[in-house]
Design an enzyme around this catalytic site. Sequence first.
Site, PDB file in Angstrom:
ATOM      1  N   SER A   1       6.921  -6.395  -5.583  1.00 15.67           N
ATOM      2  CA  SER A   1       6.289  -7.157  -4.506  1.00 15.67           C
ATOM      3  C   SER A   1       4.839  -6.713  -4.390  1.00 15.67           C
ATOM      4  O   SER A   1       4.508  -5.541  -4.638  1.00 15.67           O
ATOM      5  CB  SER A   1       6.994  -6.906  -3.176  1.00 15.67           C
TER       6      SER A   1
ATOM      7  N   TYR B   1      10.033  -1.430   3.572  1.00 11.88           N
ATOM      8  CA  TYR B   1      10.187  -2.425   2.512  1.00 11.88           C
ATOM      9  C   TYR B   1       9.129  -2.218   1.434  1.00 11.88           C
ATOM     10  O   TYR B   1       9.430  -2.181   0.237  1.00 11.88           O
ATOM     11  CB  TYR B   1      10.080  -3.843   3.082  1.00 11.88           C
TER      12      TYR B   1
END
Length: 255
Positions: free
Chosen positions: A141, A154
């Site tokens: 990501s 995250y």
Amino acid sequence: MSSQELGTVVVSGASSGFGRVTARRLAAQGHTVIAVARRADRLAELADGEGPGRVLPAVADVTDLDALERALDEHLPHCPPVVGLVNNAGLSSGFGPVQSAKVDDWRRMVDTNVSGLLHTTTLLLPRLIAGGRGHIVNIGSIAARYPYAGGNVYAATKAFVHQLSLSMRTDLEGTGVRVSCVAPGMARTEFALVRYDGDQERADRLYDGVSPLSPDDVADAVLWCLSRPPHVNVNMIEIMPTDQPFGLGFARRHA
């Protein structure tokens, strides 16, 4: 793994989003795809839509190593050699400053994004090494590199994915096994719905006035990595919507 090198590819998190589209497109290329996910109904629908034997459902939670091994072992002995693994399973659970986060949300992200990826990798890597070829694509990501408020744990789990990908490249030198990491930015999948605990209205607001990436955009990058000739390794690809900056805020357009 090149486009001409057909075999078995395992795709985790294949019941929706990036994983589902990637599995379908690999099957369309002629690969046998073992699709791993928790939702049996979604996997059955995926398999039914691709023709007999093209997509094989492996119902398991990647956080459970024993269950994952059993699910893969139902198919692997009867499949062509494994030539690829797409580590796509991952999630963002909860959103907000680290000082007010829930430990259960942290644990869920670490178990899935870190341990889950390690589980699939440790079960399949020996097969790739034994074959002297193959390709692992890990889905990271942009959050791993560009911090944003509320993304803390995250983002940290995805930074792990990025660093592990590079470290695996070093460890696997000389084996013929390639490793790539694809790092998407904002994409419209079930990601936001999971992050916001099923709040559809809040999830929809995230995309208001923005043209996000689609699952096809990310699958394009995954398949491009896999299709390079054997002497080429794509280390990292970052993909972002044109509307997404590196910092906070978006170029939101309204009619």
